[in-house]
Scaffold this motif. Sequence first.
Motif, PDB file in Angstrom:
ATOM      1  N   GLU A 114      49.366  33.669  42.072  1.00 10.25           N
ATOM      2  CA  GLU A 114      49.718  35.002  42.559  1.00 10.25           C
ATOM      3  C   GLU A 114      49.206  35.107  43.992  1.00 10.25           C
ATOM      4  O   GLU A 114      48.002  35.075  44.237  1.00 10.25           O
ATOM      5  N   LEU A 115      50.130  35.191  44.909  1.00  6.89           N
ATOM      6  CA  LEU A 115      49.756  35.262  46.323  1.00  6.89           C
ATOM      7  C   LEU A 115      49.841  36.704  46.819  1.00  6.89           C
ATOM      8  O   LEU A 115      50.672  37.466  46.354  1.00  6.89           O
ATOM      9  N   PRO A 116      48.941  37.068  47.732  1.00  9.43           N
ATOM     10  CA  PRO A 116      48.022  36.212  48.478  1.00  9.43           C
ATOM     11  C   PRO A 116      46.684  35.922  47.792  1.00  9.43           C
ATOM     12  O   PRO A 116      45.896  35.135  48.304  1.00  9.43           O
ATOM     13  N   ALA A 117      46.436  36.547  46.640  1.00  8.19           N
ATOM     14  CA  ALA A 117      45.105  36.458  46.039  1.00  8.19           C
ATOM     15  C   ALA A 117      44.669  35.024  45.770  1.00  8.19           C
ATOM     16  O   ALA A 117      43.489  34.684  45.951  1.00  8.19           O
ATOM     17  N   ASP A 118      45.587  34.165  45.342  1.00 12.96           N
ATOM     18  CA  ASP A 118      45.217  32.812  44.931  1.00 12.96           C
ATOM     19  C   ASP A 118      45.389  31.763  46.022  1.00 12.96           C
ATOM     20  O   ASP A 118      45.260  30.557  45.745  1.00 12.96           O
ATOM     21  N   THR A 119      45.659  32.179  47.243  1.00 16.34           N
ATOM     22  CA  THR A 119      45.956  31.205  48.301  1.00 16.34           C
ATOM     23  C   THR A 119      44.835  30.181  48.471  1.00 16.34           C
ATOM     24  O   THR A 119      45.072  28.969  48.551  1.00 16.34           O
TER      25      THR A 119
END
Length: 297
Positions: A114-119
């Motif tokens: 899940e972006l941007p959270a997991d970038t």
Amino acid sequence: MSAHHHHHGHRSTGTDSGTDIDWNELLPLLERGAELQTPLYRRVTAWLGDLVPTAGVRRVLDVGSGPGVLSCLLAEAFPYAEVVAVDSGPELLQRARDRAASLGLTRVTTRHAELPADTADLGPADVIWAAGSLHHLGDQRAALAALAGLLRPGGLLVLVEGGLQSRHLPQHTGVGRPGLEARIDAANADWFSGMRAALPGAKEEVDDWRTLLTGAGLTPSGTRSFLHDVPAPVTDAVRDYVVSHFTWQRDSLGERLAADDRAALDRLLDPADPRSVHRRPDVFVLGARTVHTARRA
């Protein structure tokens, strides 16, 4: 799917902002569109081979991979690299795995994110490819900076954003007013503005990708546009894609289009009408994709 509806790989990056994009419903259209544009993207990856030493590329991230058509092309272009298809849609990632398996590309793996959270969790890469996905993130400047931070020294960030909207019919189709596709584009642009404004953390940004890439600490290494040109008469596969394209436009834009344009689309989509896209001989596909690249020092 963005309002631009390029169908070449606009994909899910995990933002859920109530923008009413059903990625799984769009999967067949995304997949067919990317497959039809394979010749264009082979030219793109050949150009990338001039910008980065192919033999030295060990890891590629395809950010917003969708069904993985381009992930597999990237694996062919970088024969020593693991290519990670990154998306938030489980069904899309399953399709990417199935495609890679059918082609014997064991180097293509998938990553649910899940972006941007997991970038930051995506890990380092030599090439990061983002085709039509960045504009689904509210803060594009911050997203670019985060992706740039994943690049290894000398690594390349590749953005496919912009170009020219595809055309499929002549200006005057004999159905309704001339200029239907231009009005569809205008309705899409209006939808796109609303979609962008509704994204979490949305920040208005000029689409000056060279400046944004520089701001992310990268050195721009070239921008090129690539033509997608399928002249009439088209194959059945291309015609089926064009039918699906206009069906999606009719269903998704709805009341954003004037009543006479909706009526024109209904006629164009009626298999019994001699001027429908099912039967007319002048259907074509013509568009362009713009590719922006930048390198980490």
